[in-house]
Design a protein around this motif. Structure first.
Motif, short mmCIF file in Angstrom:
data_model
loop_
_atom_site.label_atom_id
_atom_site.label_comp_id
_atom_site.label_asym_id
_atom_site.label_seq_id
_atom_site.Cartn_x
_atom_site.Cartn_y
_atom_site.Cartn_z
N THR B 278 40.23 48.62 45.99
CA THR B 278 40.28 50.05 45.68
C THR B 278 38.91 50.70 45.83
O THR B 278 38.81 51.88 46.13
N GLU B 279 37.88 49.90 45.68
CA GLU B 279 36.52 50.43 45.84
C GLU B 279 36.10 50.50 47.30
O GLU B 279 35.12 51.14 47.63
N TYR B 280 36.82 49.80 48.15
CA TYR B 280 36.46 49.81 49.57
C TYR B 280 37.05 51.03 50.26
O TYR B 280 36.64 51.39 51.34
N LEU B 281 38.04 51.61 49.64
CA LEU B 281 38.74 52.72 50.27
C LEU B 281 37.87 53.98 50.28
O LEU B 281 36.89 54.08 49.55
N TYR B 282 38.27 54.90 51.14
CA TYR B 282 37.57 56.17 51.17
C TYR B 282 38.58 57.29 51.14
O TYR B 282 39.42 57.37 52.04
N PRO B 283 38.55 58.15 50.19
CA PRO B 283 37.67 58.07 49.03
C PRO B 283 38.06 56.89 48.13
O PRO B 283 39.19 56.43 48.19
N GLN B 284 37.11 56.46 47.34
CA GLN B 284 37.41 55.37 46.43
C GLN B 284 38.58 55.77 45.53
O GLN B 284 38.62 56.87 45.00
N LEU B 285 39.47 54.85 45.36
CA LEU B 285 40.73 55.16 44.69
C LEU B 285 40.64 55.14 43.17
O LEU B 285 40.27 54.14 42.56
N SER B 286 41.02 56.26 42.57
CA SER B 286 41.21 56.26 41.12
C SER B 286 42.48 55.47 40.86
O SER B 286 43.41 55.50 41.65
N THR B 287 42.51 54.78 39.75
CA THR B 287 43.67 53.91 39.52
C THR B 287 43.80 53.55 38.04
O THR B 287 43.04 54.02 37.21
N ILE B 288 44.78 52.74 37.75
CA ILE B 288 45.00 52.27 36.39
C ILE B 288 44.62 50.80 36.34
O ILE B 288 45.10 50.01 37.15
N ASN B 289 43.77 50.45 35.44
CA ASN B 289 43.35 49.06 35.38
C ASN B 289 44.42 48.15 34.77
O ASN B 289 44.94 48.40 33.69
N PHE B 290 44.72 47.10 35.50
CA PHE B 290 45.63 46.07 35.00
C PHE B 290 44.73 44.87 34.70
O PHE B 290 44.21 44.23 35.61
N PRO B 291 44.53 44.56 33.43
CA PRO B 291 43.56 43.52 33.08
C PRO B 291 44.12 42.13 33.33
O PRO B 291 44.22 41.30 32.43
N ILE B 292 44.45 41.87 34.58
CA ILE B 292 45.12 40.62 34.91
C ILE B 292 44.28 39.40 34.59
O ILE B 292 44.78 38.36 34.15
N LYS B 293 42.97 39.54 34.76
CA LYS B 293 42.11 38.40 34.45
C LYS B 293 42.15 38.07 32.97
O LYS B 293 42.26 36.92 32.58
N ASP B 294 42.04 39.11 32.15
CA ASP B 294 42.10 38.88 30.71
C ASP B 294 43.42 38.24 30.32
O ASP B 294 43.48 37.33 29.50
N MET B 295 44.46 38.74 30.94
CA MET B 295 45.78 38.23 30.59
C MET B 295 45.95 36.78 31.05
O MET B 295 46.51 35.95 30.34
N ALA B 296 45.45 36.51 32.24
CA ALA B 296 45.54 35.15 32.76
C ALA B 296 44.74 34.21 31.85
O ALA B 296 45.20 33.13 31.48
N ASN B 317 49.10 39.03 22.86
CA ASN B 317 50.11 39.05 23.90
C ASN B 317 50.22 40.37 24.65
O ASN B 317 50.70 40.42 25.77
N PHE B 318 49.75 41.40 23.99
CA PHE B 318 50.02 42.73 24.49
C PHE B 318 48.75 43.41 24.98
O PHE B 318 47.76 43.47 24.25
N PHE B 319 48.78 43.91 26.18
CA PHE B 319 47.58 44.50 26.76
C PHE B 319 47.78 45.96 27.12
O PHE B 319 48.88 46.39 27.45
N LYS B 320 46.67 46.69 27.07
CA LYS B 320 46.73 48.12 27.35
C LYS B 320 46.06 48.42 28.69
O LYS B 320 44.97 47.92 28.96
N PRO B 321 46.67 49.26 29.46
CA PRO B 321 46.06 49.68 30.72
C PRO B 321 45.04 50.77 30.45
O PRO B 321 45.06 51.41 29.40
N GLU B 322 44.13 50.96 31.39
CA GLU B 322 43.13 52.02 31.24
C GLU B 322 42.96 52.79 32.53
O GLU B 322 43.09 52.24 33.62
#
Lengths: 332, 332
Positions: B278-296, B317-322
């Motif tokens: 998402t950071e490589y794109l132009y314009p850089q993409l705003s998005t919702i963070n999925f904390p997959i690493k934390d969850m993994a 068990n429960f995670f919040k997106p940002e």
DNA sequence: TTGTATGCGTTATCAG
DNA sequence: CTGATAACGCATACAA
């Protein structure tokens, strides 16, 4: 968990007979075969793969070692191998080497200890001799993206030098004369090969190599950003930059844009590998195709042929890169 | 390959003693311990993990099932799990489910048959009941990105609805009123949850949902391109499009540009997942963070705690997106 | 603290 | 074609 004991009891045959149908040996009468199958069915019998593996010394598992489990390059490779293996009824057990010698070694030993029937490896840190020695062991293996002369047949590798050559030659054909280069870590063979290709193309066109226009990165995006920044900061004029991989190219594109320049008008850029996101970039990145999927597939074919004795398999060890032209390069 | 028999012979102790030092049990005199260690050293003894596994019913292997081995999302997850597991001296054996029920089932059975101590799964096709039943088996497991009420403790999931809500709410706060939506495959729970979030944000702002402005994709880039194209083709006016994942957002950006529009001026775009590109794109993409690493990471902690009885581990068990704001959204 | 005996679930070797 | 029986390499009650 039912065992073959119970199956044999229920079927009224011996252990060996059960084992035979399990491994569909010839020389089993249809009658007993059916009895056994029925008994298995009824008991919901599932063979214990660990016991099997202990007794037969075969696991039907292939160990895979890659540098990292993430990243577009390794991902494509892993995915391809797993798919091919599974088609053949084999399974993958994978681990990461993290480009660190100790870690790679541990990974390999783990896989061997795990009784893998064979190994597929993409390794950065371990020296060639390690593999030459490893070949004396009983576990067969293949090595990807690396040419080890002594054990050539086990290696599946790309002509990286040619790739590097094609990239800057492409620039030259588009009229570029001042070409910068962001290399990979020169401790790695593929990085130096690619760089040599760059030099050959330059030489062929009688363009002297300007040391100030080459910077060394580490194949990660940040080094592409930094590399491009320092290139720009030299104040030296150049119109194109060849990057040793796509990640660094993406980074370079970033700083080009951050500095207010446009692509490909102000700067032309080319990458290397042709990973999936090159098409997501803007402008879409021209690059050199690294046929990692073909290579991954071929290396599993090698294993199917040599380890599991499948027939009619031709293996090819040497692969050629190709130019992929998209939008990131301008005529001058 | 030396066995513990030879070790015990050379060390002049019994089999059990060798076994004891191998598993560093208490109640072994320093003296015999040393004798054994020396013997092992001398013989280059390597324990046979298969035999160990058969005798002890423990493999120190965790089975991991993901939809695909490639792709930025799964890659990040795999990588995180492997790293955490390895830190704990455990190993990963991974396989792909390909979002196909039969294939997922086979994968799971394979991993269980392989005597994995536990499983970590990210599964699309298999129904909830399958896991409820699976829990009755002896192999413990965790499930990622999925909330199965009956076995909540085994699940690690994100509030996808909230993520969807945050995304379009962000648009609304920037003055957007005509907001299109490219959803994921609505057969998947996460896709419908995200879509519901979108609807809630709309409702909260008293903006009616325009069915013509929602298209269903499949989480792959091409469906983002196609989706955006058909959205544009409706001729209906809109200024923003929320995408149910980053891949589709990248695709949407592509067709926006192909049609000669600019971002974020003509169209604002938001993604979901916050994968690396998402950071490589132009314009850089705003998005919702999925904390997959934390969850993994958390899911492997769960296993360390429940399977290997490690202490001092708190699981969540429960995670919040940002919301991640970058450059792809304009004020209106 | 150490040693003995037995089991883990299959495959493989031989006879029959 | 079928059936005993011995490996496979290690862990583990149990006894000493």
């Amino acid at each position: 968990m039912a065992t073959i004991y119970e199956v044999s009891a229920l079927a009224g045959v011996s252990l060996s007979s059960v084992s035979r149908v399990l491994n569909d040996h010839q020389h089993v009468s249809e009658k007993t075969k059916k009895k056994v199958m029925d008994a298995m069915q009824e008991l919901g019998f599932r063979p214990n793969s660990v016991a099997r593996s202990l007794a037969s010394n075969r696991s039907n598992c292939i160990g895979i070692l890659v540098s990292e489990l993430h990243g577009p390059f390794y991902g494509a490779m892993l995915s391809e191998i797993e798919t091919e293996l599974r088609k053949a009824g084999k399974h993958s057990i994978v681990t990461a080497g993290h480009s660190n010698e100790q870690s790679e070694k541990e990974g390999i030993e783990f896989l061997i200890d795990r009784n893998c029937d064979a190994l597929i490896m993409l390794v950065d840190a371990l020296p060639n001799e390690y593999f030459v020695k490893l070949k004396k062991n009983k576990t067969p293996f293949t090595v990807l993206n690396r040419h080890i002369p002594e054990i050539e047949d086990n290696c599946f590798y790309l002509d990286n030098e040619l790739g590097g050559y094609l990239a800057t030659k492409h620039f030259i054909e588009h009229g570029h004369k001042h070409i910068a280069y962001i290399s990979g870590p020169l401790s790695k063979q593929d990085a130096t090969d690619r760089f040599h290709g760059h030099q050959r193309a330059l030489k062929e066109a009688n363009i002297p190599l300007n040391d100030a226009l080459v910077v060394e990165g580490d194949y990660l995006i940040q080094s592409g950003r930094d590399g491009m920044a320092s290139l720009l900061d030299t104040g030296i004029n150049f119109t194109a930059v060849a990057c040793a991989n796509d990640e660094m190219a993406a980074g370079a594109m970033k700083t080009v844009r951050d500095r207010g320049f446009t692509m490909p008008d102000d700067y032309s850029i080319i990458g290397f590998d042709n990973v999936f996101f090159t098409e997501y970039l803007y402008p879409q990145l021209s690059t050199i195709n690294f046929p990692i999927k073909d290579m991954a597939k071929m290396s599993t074919q090698w294993i199917l042929k040599h380890v599991y004795k499948q027939k009619n398999i031709d293996v090819e060890n040497f692969f050629k890169p190709e130019l992929i032209t998209r939008e990131s390069i301008s005529h001058i």
